[in-house]
Design a protein around this motif. Structure first.
Motif, mmCIF file in Angstrom:
data_model
loop_
_atom_site.group_PDB
_atom_site.id
_atom_site.type_symbol
_atom_site.label_atom_id
_atom_site.label_comp_id
_atom_site.label_asym_id
_atom_site.label_seq_id
_atom_site.Cartn_x
_atom_site.Cartn_y
_atom_site.Cartn_z
ATOM 1 N N THR A 1 17.820 10.801 1.058
ATOM 2 C CA THR A 1 17.031 11.814 0.731
ATOM 3 C C THR A 1 17.171 12.777 2.024
ATOM 4 O OG1 THR A 1 14.831 10.717 1.347
ATOM 5 C CG2 THR A 1 15.506 10.780 -1.053
ATOM 6 N N ASP B 1 17.016 15.765 2.316
ATOM 7 C CA ASP B 1 16.481 16.862 1.951
ATOM 8 C C ASP B 1 15.315 16.538 0.965
ATOM 9 O OD1 ASP B 1 17.999 18.889 3.343
ATOM 10 O OD2 ASP B 1 19.240 18.928 1.983
ATOM 11 N N ALA B 2 14.969 15.203 1.291
ATOM 12 C CA ALA B 2 13.765 14.463 0.586
ATOM 13 C C ALA B 2 12.889 15.346 -0.396
ATOM 14 C CB ALA B 2 12.863 13.670 1.681
ATOM 15 N N GLU B 3 13.272 15.297 -1.494
ATOM 16 C CA GLU B 3 12.622 15.998 -2.628
ATOM 17 C C GLU B 3 12.236 15.011 -3.588
ATOM 18 O OE1 GLU B 3 12.121 19.294 -2.991
ATOM 19 O OE2 GLU B 3 12.785 19.877 -0.964
ATOM 20 N N TYR B 4 11.018 15.033 -4.177
ATOM 21 C CA TYR B 4 10.518 14.161 -5.031
ATOM 22 C C TYR B 4 11.470 14.231 -6.483
ATOM 23 C CZ TYR B 4 6.868 12.621 -2.425
ATOM 24 O OH TYR B 4 5.825 12.177 -1.459
ATOM 25 N N THR C 1 3.107 16.671 -3.481
ATOM 26 C CA THR C 1 3.285 17.421 -2.223
ATOM 27 C C THR C 1 2.176 18.037 -1.952
ATOM 28 O OG1 THR C 1 3.709 19.280 -3.758
ATOM 29 C CG2 THR C 1 5.767 17.950 -3.297
ATOM 30 N N VAL D 1 1.300 11.317 -0.305
ATOM 31 C CA VAL D 1 2.558 10.638 -0.037
ATOM 32 C C VAL D 1 2.995 9.291 0.081
ATOM 33 C CG1 VAL D 1 4.776 11.021 1.397
ATOM 34 C CG2 VAL D 1 3.099 13.064 0.731
ATOM 35 N N GLU E 1 11.583 6.869 1.166
ATOM 36 C CA GLU E 1 11.623 8.281 0.846
ATOM 37 C C GLU E 1 10.228 8.784 1.404
ATOM 38 O OE1 GLU E 1 12.167 11.064 -3.226
ATOM 39 O OE2 GLU E 1 10.811 9.026 -3.386
ATOM 40 N N GLU F 1 10.287 9.246 4.842
ATOM 41 C CA GLU F 1 11.086 10.216 5.430
ATOM 42 C C GLU F 1 10.555 11.709 5.198
ATOM 43 O OE1 GLU F 1 14.245 12.581 7.099
ATOM 44 O OE2 GLU F 1 13.668 10.376 7.453
ATOM 45 N N LEU F 2 9.679 11.885 4.108
ATOM 46 C CA LEU F 2 8.867 12.978 3.920
ATOM 47 C C LEU F 2 7.796 13.020 5.132
ATOM 48 C CD1 LEU F 2 8.447 13.187 0.235
ATOM 49 C CD2 LEU F 2 9.586 14.780 1.690
ATOM 50 N N LYS G 1 9.344 14.128 8.475
ATOM 51 C CA LYS G 1 9.708 15.536 8.550
ATOM 52 C C LYS G 1 8.579 16.381 8.848
ATOM 53 C CE LYS G 1 13.980 15.617 5.889
ATOM 54 N NZ LYS G 1 14.862 16.186 4.771
ATOM 55 N N GLU G 2 7.605 16.132 8.285
ATOM 56 C CA GLU G 2 6.307 16.813 8.127
ATOM 57 C C GLU G 2 5.802 16.279 9.701
ATOM 58 O OE1 GLU G 2 3.588 18.514 5.978
ATOM 59 O OE2 GLU G 2 5.586 18.363 5.498
#
Length: 191
Positions: free
Chosen positions: A52, A54-57, A66, A155, A164, A167-168, A171-172
């Motif tokens: 992911t 661009d890790a999107e759910y 989110t 999350v 996953e 990874e979100l 990024k945060e």
């Protein structure tokens, strides 16, 4: 009486010498540690086995998972006094530490990299805290704290601490480290 007034003036002069804007630790150490924490979190991205990038759910039914980045809180902090900027930054760093001390076994991150990140962020928080000294507000920013709680719950917990989810989070946290670097750097520029 005159001696007491002189003592108070001398005491105030010494206290303001150690103010947030004149903190030698911030001027000498912060930039190095900030760069190191950003390098470490970037290394964690490179070690991620998550597909992911661009890790999107995938699950669109779970929109509440989110958590919006608190840009408004950073905007408020950027307009605050030097002490309040540093207090906010210290709280962000402490909240980041709470997140990264959780179970991240599902990631492919090297344990030593995560431990180094925790050590560096701890040094940043402690160093900035020492710059504030007794001026630090005991009261934490409740909105910021709730944001990190939601980040942890919505999350990490709802995604069972998956790669996953981490990874979100990574990024945060990268965004937070960049924004706190800007806040502290703005204080260095005013000296």
């Amino acid at each position: 009486m005159l001696n007491r007034i002189m003592f108070v003036c001398l005491f105030l002069a010494l206290c303001t010498t150690g103010s947030a804007l004149r903190c030698s630790w911030m001027e000498n150490e912060f930039r190095q540690l900030s760069k190191k924490s950003l390098d470490l979190i970037d290394t964690m991205s490179n070690n991620s086995t998550s597909t992911t990038e661009d890790a999107e759910y995938e699950d669109t039914d779970e929109e509440d998972e989110t958590v919006a980045f608190p840009n408004d809180l950073y905007s408020q902090a950027s307009k605050a006094s030097a002490v309040d900027k540093l207090s906010f930054t210290v709280q962000v760093l402490e909240e980041v530490l709470v997140l990264f001390k959780r179970n991240h076994n599902s990631t492919s991150w090297q344990k030593s990299t995560v431990e180094n990140l925790i050590t560096v962020v701890t040094r940043e928080a402690d160093g900035l805290h020492s710059c504030i000294g007794s001026h630090m507000h005991k009261k934490k920013n409740k909105k910021l704290h709730m944001y990190f709680k939601r980040l942890s719950h919505h999350v990490l917990q709802n995604k069972d601490h998956s790669a996953e989810a981490w990874e979100l989070i990574r990024k945060e946290i990268t965004s937070h480290l960049l924004r706190t670097d800007v806040l502290v750097s703005s204080l260095l520029k005013t000296n």
